[in-house]
Design a protein around this motif. Structure first.
Motif, mmCIF file in Angstrom:
data_model
loop_
_atom_site.group_PDB
_atom_site.id
_atom_site.type_symbol
_atom_site.label_atom_id
_atom_site.label_comp_id
_atom_site.label_asym_id
_atom_site.label_seq_id
_atom_site.Cartn_x
_atom_site.Cartn_y
_atom_site.Cartn_z
ATOM 1 N N LEU A 182 -58.236 -48.296 1.615
ATOM 2 C CA LEU A 182 -58.225 -48.145 0.164
ATOM 3 C C LEU A 182 -57.192 -49.082 -0.436
ATOM 4 N N TYR A 183 -57.642 -49.873 -1.429
ATOM 5 C CA TYR A 183 -56.786 -50.848 -2.095
ATOM 6 C C TYR A 183 -56.830 -50.625 -3.606
ATOM 7 N N CYS A 184 -55.828 -51.222 -4.306
ATOM 8 C CA CYS A 184 -55.784 -51.117 -5.762
ATOM 9 C C CYS A 184 -55.016 -52.294 -6.339
ATOM 10 N N VAL A 185 -55.417 -52.726 -7.534
ATOM 11 C CA VAL A 185 -54.621 -53.673 -8.320
ATOM 12 C C VAL A 185 -54.539 -53.165 -9.754
ATOM 13 N N LYS A 186 -53.507 -53.616 -10.456
ATOM 14 C CA LYS A 186 -53.396 -53.393 -11.894
ATOM 15 C C LYS A 186 -54.068 -54.556 -12.612
ATOM 16 N N LEU A 187 -55.123 -54.251 -13.336
ATOM 17 C CA LEU A 187 -55.817 -55.285 -14.081
ATOM 18 C C LEU A 187 -55.057 -55.612 -15.364
ATOM 19 N N ASN A 188 -55.089 -56.876 -15.754
ATOM 20 C CA ASN A 188 -54.508 -57.273 -17.034
ATOM 21 C C ASN A 188 -55.418 -56.846 -18.179
ATOM 22 N N GLU A 189 -54.911 -56.956 -19.399
ATOM 23 C CA GLU A 189 -55.679 -56.505 -20.557
ATOM 24 C C GLU A 189 -56.983 -57.277 -20.700
ATOM 25 N N ASP A 190 -57.031 -58.525 -20.194
ATOM 26 C CA ASP A 190 -58.274 -59.291 -20.280
ATOM 27 C C ASP A 190 -59.349 -58.780 -19.337
ATOM 28 N N MET A 191 -58.997 -57.896 -18.405
ATOM 29 C CA MET A 191 -59.911 -57.225 -17.469
ATOM 30 C C MET A 191 -60.550 -58.177 -16.464
ATOM 31 N N ILE A 192 -60.157 -59.449 -16.463
ATOM 32 C CA ILE A 192 -60.740 -60.411 -15.535
ATOM 33 C C ILE A 192 -59.658 -61.073 -14.674
ATOM 34 N N SER A 193 -58.456 -60.499 -14.695
ATOM 35 C CA SER A 193 -57.359 -60.961 -13.845
ATOM 36 C C SER A 193 -56.469 -59.764 -13.565
ATOM 37 N N TYR A 194 -55.525 -59.933 -12.619
ATOM 38 C CA TYR A 194 -54.625 -58.829 -12.312
ATOM 39 C C TYR A 194 -53.222 -59.345 -12.081
ATOM 40 N N SER A 195 -52.275 -58.418 -12.186
ATOM 41 C CA SER A 195 -50.863 -58.743 -11.995
ATOM 42 C C SER A 195 -50.333 -58.013 -10.773
ATOM 43 N N GLY A 206 -53.386 -47.733 -21.800
ATOM 44 C CA GLY A 206 -54.010 -49.044 -21.837
ATOM 45 C C GLY A 206 -54.002 -49.798 -20.529
ATOM 46 N N GLN A 207 -53.268 -49.308 -19.530
ATOM 47 C CA GLN A 207 -53.247 -49.985 -18.229
ATOM 48 C C GLN A 207 -54.540 -49.699 -17.477
ATOM 49 N N ALA A 208 -55.168 -50.750 -16.992
ATOM 50 C CA ALA A 208 -56.404 -50.621 -16.224
ATOM 51 C C ALA A 208 -56.111 -50.800 -14.736
ATOM 52 N N TYR A 209 -56.859 -50.065 -13.918
ATOM 53 C CA TYR A 209 -56.691 -50.104 -12.467
ATOM 54 C C TYR A 209 -58.053 -50.336 -11.822
ATOM 55 N N MET A 210 -58.055 -51.082 -10.731
ATOM 56 C CA MET A 210 -59.253 -51.231 -9.915
ATOM 57 C C MET A 210 -58.931 -50.804 -8.486
ATOM 58 N N TYR A 211 -59.607 -49.762 -8.019
ATOM 59 C CA TYR A 211 -59.561 -49.337 -6.623
ATOM 60 C C TYR A 211 -60.813 -49.838 -5.918
ATOM 61 N N TRP A 212 -60.733 -49.990 -4.594
ATOM 62 C CA TRP A 212 -61.900 -50.384 -3.807
ATOM 63 C C TRP A 212 -61.583 -50.221 -2.319
ATOM 64 N N GLY A 213 -62.621 -50.424 -1.463
ATOM 65 C CA GLY A 213 -62.369 -50.574 -0.047
ATOM 66 C C GLY A 213 -63.120 -49.670 0.902
ATOM 67 N N ASP A 246 -67.182 -51.926 -3.127
ATOM 68 C CA ASP A 246 -67.177 -50.674 -3.893
ATOM 69 C C ASP A 246 -66.028 -50.579 -4.900
ATOM 70 N N PRO A 247 -65.953 -51.492 -5.865
ATOM 71 C CA PRO A 247 -64.883 -51.396 -6.867
ATOM 72 C C PRO A 247 -65.130 -50.264 -7.861
ATOM 73 N N THR A 248 -64.043 -49.621 -8.296
ATOM 74 C CA THR A 248 -64.084 -48.639 -9.372
ATOM 75 C C THR A 248 -62.929 -48.915 -10.306
ATOM 76 N N VAL A 249 -63.197 -48.907 -11.612
ATOM 77 C CA VAL A 249 -62.210 -49.309 -12.613
ATOM 78 C C VAL A 249 -62.040 -48.200 -13.642
ATOM 79 N N PHE A 250 -60.779 -47.936 -13.995
ATOM 80 C CA PHE A 250 -60.455 -46.934 -15.011
ATOM 81 C C PHE A 250 -59.325 -47.460 -15.889
ATOM 82 N N ILE A 251 -59.450 -47.259 -17.209
ATOM 83 C CA ILE A 251 -58.416 -47.645 -18.167
ATOM 84 C C ILE A 251 -57.677 -46.384 -18.589
ATOM 85 N N ASP A 252 -56.396 -46.316 -18.294
ATOM 86 C CA ASP A 252 -55.607 -45.117 -18.574
ATOM 87 C C ASP A 252 -55.272 -45.017 -20.061
ATOM 88 N N ASP A 253 -54.711 -43.871 -20.443
ATOM 89 C CA ASP A 253 -54.398 -43.613 -21.854
ATOM 90 C C ASP A 253 -53.398 -44.609 -22.422
#
Length: 424
Positions: A146-159, A135-142, A126-133
Protein backbone atom coordinates in the motif's frame (compact mmCIF):
# COMPACT_ATOMS: atom_id res chain seq x y z
CA UNK A 1 -27.59 -9.96 -9.59
CA UNK A 2 -25.08 -7.63 -11.26
CA UNK A 3 -26.44 -4.28 -12.40
CA UNK A 4 -24.97 -4.41 -15.96
CA UNK A 5 -25.54 -7.31 -18.36
CA UNK A 6 -24.86 -5.83 -21.82
CA UNK A 7 -21.08 -5.69 -21.21
CA UNK A 8 -18.65 -7.20 -18.72
CA UNK A 9 -17.70 -4.58 -16.12
CA UNK A 10 -15.29 -4.51 -13.18
CA UNK A 11 -13.56 -2.20 -10.70
CA UNK A 12 -16.56 0.04 -9.84
CA UNK A 13 -15.85 3.68 -9.07
CA UNK A 14 -18.99 5.64 -8.02
CA UNK A 15 -19.07 9.45 -8.01
CA UNK A 16 -21.95 11.72 -6.99
CA UNK A 17 -22.67 14.58 -9.42
CA UNK A 18 -25.81 16.74 -9.70
CA UNK A 19 -27.97 14.30 -7.72
CA UNK A 20 -26.91 11.43 -10.00
CA UNK A 21 -24.59 8.48 -9.41
CA UNK A 22 -21.88 8.30 -12.06
CA UNK A 23 -20.42 4.80 -12.01
CA UNK A 24 -17.13 4.40 -13.85
CA UNK A 25 -15.93 0.86 -14.50
CA UNK A 26 -13.18 -1.02 -16.22
CA UNK A 27 -14.24 -3.35 -19.04
CA UNK A 28 -13.51 -7.01 -19.69
CA UNK A 29 -13.86 -7.85 -23.38
CA UNK A 30 -16.58 -10.39 -24.20
CA UNK A 31 -14.05 -12.96 -25.39
CA UNK A 32 -11.56 -12.48 -22.53
CA UNK A 33 -9.92 -15.49 -20.91
CA UNK A 34 -7.33 -13.57 -18.90
CA UNK A 35 -7.40 -9.81 -18.32
CA UNK A 36 -8.24 -8.24 -21.70
CA UNK A 37 -9.02 -4.60 -20.94
CA UNK A 38 -8.79 -1.67 -23.35
CA UNK A 39 -11.08 1.10 -22.09
CA UNK A 40 -13.18 2.57 -19.24
CA UNK A 41 -16.98 2.80 -19.21
CA UNK A 42 -19.63 4.98 -17.55
CA UNK A 43 -23.14 4.23 -16.26
CA UNK A 44 -25.56 6.58 -14.47
CA UNK A 45 -28.63 6.25 -12.25
CA UNK A 46 -30.92 8.29 -10.03
CA UNK A 47 -32.86 5.35 -8.54
CA UNK A 48 -30.12 2.70 -7.97
CA UNK A 49 -31.86 -0.01 -10.00
CA UNK A 50 -32.21 1.36 -13.55
CA UNK A 51 -28.84 2.18 -15.12
CA UNK A 52 -28.14 4.08 -18.33
CA UNK A 53 -25.16 3.00 -20.41
CA UNK A 54 -23.03 6.06 -21.32
CA UNK A 55 -20.41 4.16 -23.29
CA UNK A 56 -16.63 4.35 -23.14
CA UNK A 57 -15.31 7.63 -21.70
CA UNK A 58 -11.57 6.92 -22.11
CA UNK A 59 -9.19 4.23 -23.35
CA UNK A 60 -5.53 3.35 -23.49
CA UNK A 61 -5.35 5.41 -26.69
CA UNK A 62 -5.60 8.54 -24.50
CA UNK A 63 -2.08 7.85 -23.23
CA UNK A 64 0.23 8.57 -26.16
CA UNK A 65 3.28 7.63 -24.07
CA UNK A 66 2.02 4.05 -23.82
CA UNK A 67 2.01 1.98 -27.01
CA UNK A 68 0.46 -1.14 -25.50
CA UNK A 69 -3.12 -2.18 -26.25
CA UNK A 70 -3.95 -4.00 -23.01
CA UNK A 71 -3.90 -3.17 -19.31
CA UNK A 72 -6.72 -0.66 -18.65
CA UNK A 73 -7.18 -1.63 -15.02
CA UNK A 74 -9.09 -0.17 -12.05
CA UNK A 75 -9.68 3.59 -12.29
CA UNK A 76 -11.29 6.32 -10.20
CA UNK A 77 -12.77 9.69 -11.20
CA UNK A 78 -13.00 12.68 -8.84
CA UNK A 79 -14.15 16.28 -9.33
CA UNK A 80 -12.34 19.41 -8.21
CA UNK A 81 -13.18 23.02 -9.07
CA UNK A 82 -15.40 22.00 -11.97
CA UNK A 83 -12.86 19.68 -13.60
CA UNK A 84 -12.85 15.88 -13.61
CA UNK A 85 -9.76 13.79 -13.00
CA UNK A 86 -9.50 10.14 -13.98
CA UNK A 87 -6.67 8.15 -12.39
CA UNK A 88 -5.86 5.13 -14.53
CA UNK A 89 -3.40 2.30 -13.91
CA UNK A 90 -1.78 0.83 -16.99
CA UNK A 91 -0.53 -2.54 -15.83
CA UNK A 92 3.25 -2.53 -15.68
CA UNK A 93 3.53 1.12 -16.74
CA UNK A 94 2.46 3.07 -13.67
CA UNK A 95 -0.59 5.26 -13.05
CA UNK A 96 -1.66 7.96 -15.49
CA UNK A 97 -4.13 10.82 -15.11
CA UNK A 98 -6.68 12.25 -17.54
CA UNK A 99 -8.75 15.43 -17.23
CA UNK A 100 -12.09 16.61 -18.63
CA UNK A 101 -14.50 19.53 -18.30
CA UNK A 102 -17.48 17.15 -18.11
CA UNK A 103 -18.01 13.86 -16.27
CA UNK A 104 -18.94 12.37 -19.66
CA UNK A 105 -15.55 13.36 -21.11
CA UNK A 106 -13.81 13.72 -23.45
CA UNK A 107 -10.80 13.00 -21.22
CA UNK A 108 -7.31 14.06 -22.28
CA UNK A 109 -3.81 13.53 -20.89
CA UNK A 110 -2.49 16.81 -19.38
CA UNK A 111 1.06 15.67 -18.51
CA UNK A 112 2.07 13.21 -21.23
CA UNK A 113 3.71 10.78 -18.81
CA UNK A 114 2.80 8.60 -15.80
CA UNK A 115 1.83 10.44 -12.64
CA UNK A 116 3.44 7.61 -10.62
CA UNK A 117 5.66 4.80 -11.88
CA UNK A 118 7.92 2.77 -9.60
CA UNK A 119 9.72 0.94 -12.37
CA UNK A 120 11.40 -1.57 -10.07
CA UNK A 121 8.12 -3.49 -9.66
CA UNK A 122 4.57 -3.84 -11.02
CA UNK A 123 2.73 -2.85 -7.84
CA UNK A 124 1.37 0.48 -9.15
CA UNK A 125 -2.30 -0.41 -9.71
CA UNK A 126 -5.75 0.47 -8.35
CA UNK A 127 -5.51 4.20 -7.51
CA UNK A 128 -8.06 5.80 -5.18
CA UNK A 129 -8.23 9.56 -4.62
CA UNK A 130 -9.94 11.59 -1.89
CA UNK A 131 -9.95 15.36 -1.24
CA UNK A 132 -10.10 16.09 2.49
CA UNK A 133 -12.04 18.92 4.14
CA UNK A 134 -8.91 21.08 4.29
CA UNK A 135 -8.41 20.77 0.53
CA UNK A 136 -5.50 18.32 0.67
CA UNK A 137 -5.91 15.49 -1.81
CA UNK A 138 -4.44 12.01 -1.34
CA UNK A 139 -3.91 9.11 -3.72
CA UNK A 140 -3.56 5.59 -2.32
CA UNK A 141 -2.81 2.53 -4.47
CA UNK A 142 -1.01 -0.80 -4.63
CA UNK A 143 -0.93 -4.61 -4.78
CA UNK A 144 0.33 -6.27 -2.60
CA UNK A 145 1.81 -3.22 -0.87
CA UNK A 146 0.00 0.00 0.00
CA UNK A 147 1.35 3.38 -1.11
CA UNK A 148 0.20 7.00 -0.90
CA UNK A 149 1.15 10.47 -2.13
CA UNK A 150 -0.17 13.94 -1.36
CA UNK A 151 -1.54 15.38 -4.57
CA UNK A 152 -1.07 19.07 -5.32
CA UNK A 153 -4.06 21.33 -5.86
CA UNK A 154 -3.69 20.87 -9.64
CA UNK A 155 -4.47 17.14 -9.07
CA UNK A 156 -1.96 16.15 -11.77
CA UNK A 157 1.23 16.31 -9.68
CA UNK A 158 2.29 15.49 -6.13
CA UNK A 159 4.60 16.78 -3.44
CA UNK A 160 6.95 14.84 -1.19
CA UNK A 161 7.97 11.22 -1.34
CA UNK A 162 5.88 8.15 -2.03
CA UNK A 163 4.77 6.82 1.36
CA UNK A 164 4.87 3.08 2.09
CA UNK A 165 2.52 1.63 4.74
CA UNK A 166 2.84 -1.40 7.01
CA UNK A 167 0.82 -4.42 5.95
CA UNK A 168 -2.87 -4.14 6.85
CA UNK A 169 -4.36 -7.49 7.86
CA UNK A 170 -5.99 -9.21 4.86
CA UNK A 171 -5.11 -6.39 2.43
CA UNK A 172 -4.56 -7.46 -1.17
CA UNK A 173 -5.41 -4.65 -3.61
CA UNK A 174 -8.14 -2.28 -4.80
CA UNK A 175 -8.12 0.33 -2.00
CA UNK A 176 -11.05 2.77 -1.74
CA UNK A 177 -10.26 5.81 0.44
CA UNK A 178 -12.99 8.03 1.90
CA UNK A 179 -14.09 9.94 4.99
CA UNK A 180 -17.40 9.81 6.84
CA UNK A 181 -18.45 11.49 10.09
CA UNK A 182 -14.85 12.27 11.02
CA UNK A 183 -13.58 8.73 10.40
CA UNK A 184 -11.18 7.82 7.60
CA UNK A 185 -11.86 4.53 5.82
CA UNK A 186 -9.78 2.33 3.57
CA UNK A 187 -11.86 -0.45 2.03
CA UNK A 188 -10.03 -3.01 -0.10
CA UNK A 189 -10.13 -6.34 -1.84
CA UNK A 190 -9.03 -8.81 0.82
CA UNK A 191 -6.47 -11.55 0.34
CA UNK A 192 -6.96 -13.71 -2.74
CA UNK A 193 -8.33 -16.22 -3.46
CA UNK A 194 -11.26 -15.96 -3.14
CA UNK A 195 -11.22 -12.26 -2.29
CA UNK A 196 -13.67 -10.55 0.00
CA UNK A 197 -14.00 -6.86 0.87
CA UNK A 198 -12.17 -5.82 4.00
CA UNK A 199 -11.65 -2.40 5.60
CA UNK A 200 -9.52 -0.43 8.01
CA UNK A 201 -10.14 2.84 9.84
CA UNK A 202 -7.99 5.74 11.04
CA UNK A 203 -8.26 9.12 12.75
CA UNK A 204 -5.81 10.54 10.21
CA UNK A 205 -5.70 10.52 6.39
CA UNK A 206 -2.21 9.01 6.59
CA UNK A 207 -2.95 6.37 9.20
CA UNK A 208 -2.02 4.42 11.17
CA UNK A 209 -4.65 2.08 9.78
CA UNK A 210 -6.49 -0.33 12.07
CA UNK A 211 -8.01 -3.40 10.46
CA UNK A 212 -11.72 -3.70 11.32
CA UNK A 213 -12.85 -6.83 9.51
CA UNK A 214 -15.01 -7.57 6.49
CA UNK A 215 -17.60 -5.56 4.64
CA UNK A 216 -18.18 -8.79 2.72
CA UNK A 217 -16.41 -11.99 3.71
CA UNK A 218 -14.33 -14.22 1.44
CA UNK A 219 -16.61 -16.61 -0.40
CA UNK A 220 -16.12 -19.32 -3.03
CA UNK A 221 -19.16 -17.84 -4.80
CA UNK A 222 -16.80 -15.31 -6.38
CA UNK A 223 -13.07 -15.27 -7.11
CA UNK A 224 -12.21 -11.55 -6.95
CA UNK A 225 -13.59 -8.30 -5.65
CA UNK A 226 -12.98 -4.55 -5.75
CA UNK A 227 -14.93 -2.05 -3.60
CA UNK A 228 -16.38 1.36 -4.41
CA UNK A 229 -18.41 3.09 -1.69
CA UNK A 230 -20.75 6.09 -1.81
CA UNK A 231 -23.51 7.76 0.25
CA UNK A 232 -26.57 8.67 -1.83
CA UNK A 233 -29.98 10.05 -0.88
CA UNK A 234 -29.67 9.05 2.76
CA UNK A 235 -28.30 5.56 2.17
CA UNK A 236 -24.84 4.02 1.83
CA UNK A 237 -23.85 1.63 -0.95
CA UNK A 238 -20.98 -0.75 -1.49
CA UNK A 239 -20.18 -1.72 -5.07
CA UNK A 240 -18.09 -4.75 -5.92
CA UNK A 241 -17.57 -7.29 -8.67
CA UNK A 242 -18.15 -10.96 -9.38
CA UNK A 243 -18.60 -13.51 -12.15
CA UNK A 244 -22.34 -14.07 -11.76
CA UNK A 245 -23.41 -12.96 -15.28
CA UNK A 246 -20.69 -15.09 -16.88
CA UNK A 247 -21.74 -18.07 -14.77
CA UNK A 248 -25.25 -17.85 -16.17
CA UNK A 249 -23.64 -18.94 -19.44
CA UNK A 250 -20.62 -21.09 -18.56
CA UNK A 251 -19.41 -23.27 -15.68
CA UNK A 252 -15.74 -22.41 -15.88
CA UNK A 253 -13.47 -19.48 -15.06
CA UNK A 254 -12.58 -16.59 -17.34
CA UNK A 255 -11.92 -12.94 -16.54
CA UNK A 256 -15.36 -11.71 -17.51
CA UNK A 257 -16.60 -9.86 -14.46
CA UNK A 258 -19.70 -7.89 -13.57
CA UNK A 259 -20.40 -5.09 -11.09
CA UNK A 260 -22.92 -5.55 -8.28
CA UNK A 261 -24.09 -3.26 -5.48
CA UNK A 262 -25.48 -3.72 -1.96
CA UNK A 263 -26.90 -1.30 0.57
CA UNK A 264 -24.47 -0.88 3.47
CA UNK A 265 -25.05 0.20 7.09
CA UNK A 266 -22.80 1.63 9.80
CA UNK A 267 -22.78 0.97 13.53
CA UNK A 268 -22.94 3.94 15.95
CA UNK A 269 -19.14 3.82 16.42
CA UNK A 270 -18.58 4.12 12.66
CA UNK A 271 -17.72 0.48 12.01
CA UNK A 272 -19.51 -1.24 9.14
CA UNK A 273 -22.10 -3.99 9.45
CA UNK A 274 -20.94 -7.03 7.52
CA UNK A 275 -22.89 -7.80 4.35
CA UNK A 276 -23.85 -11.21 2.97
CA UNK A 277 -22.81 -12.01 -0.58
CA UNK A 278 -24.37 -9.80 -3.28
CA UNK A 279 -26.88 -12.45 -4.39
CA UNK A 280 -28.32 -12.42 -0.87
CA UNK A 281 -28.74 -8.62 -0.81
CA UNK A 282 -31.58 -6.51 -2.17
CA UNK A 283 -31.29 -2.89 -3.28
CA UNK A 284 -34.53 -0.91 -3.00
CA UNK A 285 -35.53 1.50 -5.75
CA UNK A 286 -35.12 5.05 -4.42
CA UNK A 287 -37.66 6.80 -6.66
CA UNK A 288 -40.18 5.75 -9.34
CA UNK A 289 -39.19 5.87 -13.00
CA UNK A 290 -40.84 8.48 -15.25
CA UNK A 291 -41.92 7.02 -18.65
CA UNK A 292 -43.39 10.27 -19.99
CA UNK A 293 -40.17 11.54 -21.57
CA UNK A 294 -37.71 10.27 -24.12
CA UNK A 295 -35.96 7.40 -22.35
CA UNK A 296 -32.73 6.10 -23.84
CA UNK A 297 -33.27 2.42 -24.64
CA UNK A 298 -29.93 1.58 -23.03
CA UNK A 299 -31.52 2.38 -19.64
CA UNK A 300 -32.45 -0.84 -17.87
CA UNK A 301 -32.49 -2.82 -14.63
CA UNK A 302 -31.96 -6.18 -16.31
CA UNK A 303 -31.71 -7.64 -19.80
CA UNK A 304 -31.25 -10.94 -21.52
CA UNK A 305 -29.13 -11.36 -24.65
CA UNK A 306 -28.66 -7.65 -25.42
CA UNK A 307 -25.63 -5.53 -26.23
CA UNK A 308 -24.98 -1.81 -26.61
CA UNK A 309 -22.97 0.08 -29.23
CA UNK A 310 -22.12 3.73 -29.76
CA UNK A 311 -24.87 5.49 -31.72
CA UNK A 312 -22.63 7.91 -33.61
CA UNK A 313 -18.85 7.64 -33.15
CA UNK A 314 -18.43 10.94 -35.02
CA UNK A 315 -21.12 12.91 -33.18
CA UNK A 316 -20.80 15.25 -30.21
CA UNK A 317 -22.87 13.02 -27.89
CA UNK A 318 -20.35 10.19 -27.74
CA UNK A 319 -22.08 8.87 -24.61
CA UNK A 320 -25.24 8.04 -26.60
CA UNK A 321 -25.73 4.31 -27.18
CA UNK A 322 -28.02 2.00 -29.15
CA UNK A 323 -29.35 -1.34 -27.92
CA UNK A 324 -28.37 -4.04 -30.41
CA UNK A 325 -27.78 -7.79 -30.68
CA UNK A 326 -31.55 -8.30 -30.29
CA UNK A 327 -32.75 -11.84 -31.00
CA UNK A 328 -36.07 -13.63 -30.66
CA UNK A 329 -36.90 -14.14 -26.97
CA UNK A 330 -34.53 -11.49 -25.61
CA UNK A 331 -35.98 -8.92 -23.24
CA UNK A 332 -35.31 -5.69 -21.36
CA UNK A 333 -36.64 -4.77 -17.90
CA UNK A 334 -37.16 -1.28 -16.46
CA UNK A 335 -38.18 -1.37 -12.80
CA UNK A 336 -40.70 0.73 -10.90
CA UNK A 337 -42.23 2.66 -13.81
CA UNK A 338 -44.85 5.19 -12.66
CA UNK A 339 -47.71 5.29 -15.19
CA UNK A 340 -49.70 7.70 -13.03
CA UNK A 341 -53.24 7.95 -14.40
CA UNK A 342 -52.37 5.98 -17.50
CA UNK A 343 -50.88 6.21 -20.99
CA UNK A 344 -52.67 6.38 -24.33
CA UNK A 345 -49.85 5.20 -26.58
CA UNK A 346 -46.22 4.21 -26.80
CA UNK A 347 -43.52 5.32 -29.23
CA UNK A 348 -40.10 3.83 -29.90
CA UNK A 349 -37.32 4.90 -32.26
CA UNK A 350 -35.71 1.93 -34.02
CA UNK A 351 -33.96 0.79 -37.17
CA UNK A 352 -33.91 -2.54 -38.99
CA UNK A 353 -31.65 -3.59 -41.87
CA UNK A 354 -33.82 -6.55 -42.94
CA UNK A 355 -37.25 -7.79 -41.91
CA UNK A 356 -37.46 -6.44 -38.37
CA UNK A 357 -39.61 -7.94 -35.67
CA UNK A 358 -42.06 -7.27 -32.88
CA UNK A 359 -41.82 -5.66 -29.44
CA UNK A 360 -44.30 -6.88 -26.84
CA UNK A 361 -44.95 -4.49 -23.93
CA UNK A 362 -45.69 -6.25 -20.63
CA UNK A 363 -46.10 -5.01 -17.07
CA UNK A 364 -45.09 -6.85 -13.88
CA UNK A 365 -44.41 -10.17 -15.64
CA UNK A 366 -43.55 -11.40 -19.11
CA UNK A 367 -46.25 -14.03 -18.54
CA UNK A 368 -48.96 -11.36 -18.39
CA UNK A 369 -50.79 -10.42 -21.57
CA UNK A 370 -49.07 -7.53 -23.36
CA UNK A 371 -50.58 -4.06 -23.00
CA UNK A 372 -49.39 -3.30 -26.54
CA UNK A 373 -47.25 -4.56 -29.40
CA UNK A 374 -45.10 -2.69 -31.91
CA UNK A 375 -44.09 -4.00 -35.34
CA UNK A 376 -40.64 -2.73 -36.32
CA UNK A 377 -40.30 -2.75 -40.11
CA UNK A 378 -37.45 -2.34 -42.58
CA UNK A 379 -35.77 1.09 -42.28
CA UNK A 380 -32.26 0.45 -43.68
CA UNK A 381 -29.92 2.57 -41.50
CA UNK A 382 -32.53 5.17 -40.59
CA UNK A 383 -33.96 5.44 -37.08
CA UNK A 384 -37.73 5.85 -37.36
CA UNK A 385 -40.54 6.34 -34.87
CA UNK A 386 -43.02 3.48 -34.40
CA UNK A 387 -46.17 4.07 -32.32
CA UNK A 388 -48.88 1.82 -30.90
CA UNK A 389 -51.87 2.34 -28.58
CA UNK A 390 -51.61 0.68 -25.16
CA UNK A 391 -54.15 -0.60 -22.68
CA UNK A 392 -54.74 1.77 -19.78
CA UNK A 393 -52.29 1.01 -16.98
CA UNK A 394 -52.13 3.10 -13.83
CA UNK A 395 -49.75 3.27 -10.90
CA UNK A 396 -46.25 1.80 -10.56
CA UNK A 397 -45.25 -1.37 -12.39
CA UNK A 398 -42.17 -3.15 -13.70
CA UNK A 399 -41.99 -2.77 -17.47
CA UNK A 400 -40.81 -5.51 -19.82
CA UNK A 401 -40.00 -5.21 -23.51
CA UNK A 402 -39.97 -8.70 -25.00
CA UNK A 403 -38.58 -9.08 -28.52
CA UNK A 404 -40.03 -11.47 -31.08
CA UNK A 405 -38.73 -12.44 -34.49
CA UNK A 406 -40.57 -13.61 -37.59
CA UNK A 407 -40.40 -16.66 -39.85
CA UNK A 408 -37.99 -14.72 -42.05
CA UNK A 409 -35.71 -13.44 -39.26
CA UNK A 410 -35.08 -14.60 -35.69
CA UNK A 411 -31.78 -12.87 -34.93
CA UNK A 412 -30.31 -9.37 -35.12
CA UNK A 413 -33.85 -8.02 -35.42
CA UNK A 414 -33.35 -4.27 -34.98
CA UNK A 415 -31.53 -1.53 -33.08
CA UNK A 416 -33.27 0.59 -30.43
CA UNK A 417 -32.56 4.27 -29.74
CA UNK A 418 -35.15 5.62 -27.29
CA UNK A 419 -38.77 5.30 -26.26
CA UNK A 420 -41.62 7.19 -24.58
CA UNK A 421 -45.16 6.74 -23.32
CA UNK A 422 -47.69 9.51 -23.91
CA UNK A 423 -50.10 10.22 -21.03
CA UNK A 424 -53.88 10.23 -21.32
Amino acid sequence: MPIIQTKYTADPSPMLHNDTIFLYTSHDESDAEGFKMYDWLLYTTTDMVNWQDRGAVASLDNFKWHDGKNGAWAQQVVERNGKYYMYCPIHGHGIGVLTADSPYGPFTDPIGKPLVWQKEHWYDIDPTVFIDDDGQAYMYWGNPNLYCVKLNEDMISYSGEILFFPKITDYQEGPWFYKRNGHYYLAFASTCCPEGIGYAMSDSPLGPWEYKGHIMDHTPRTRGNHPGIVDYKGKSYCFGQNYDVFRLKEHRHAERRSVSVAEMEYNPDGTIKELPYFLDCKVAQIEPFNPYRKVEAETMAWSEGLQTIQKNPWGKEKWNQLVTGIDDGDYLLVKGVDFGKGAKDFSIWASSHLYGGIIEIHVDSMDNAPIGTVKIGHTKDELREFTTPVKKTTGIHDLYFVFRGTKKQTGNLFNLDCWSFNPL
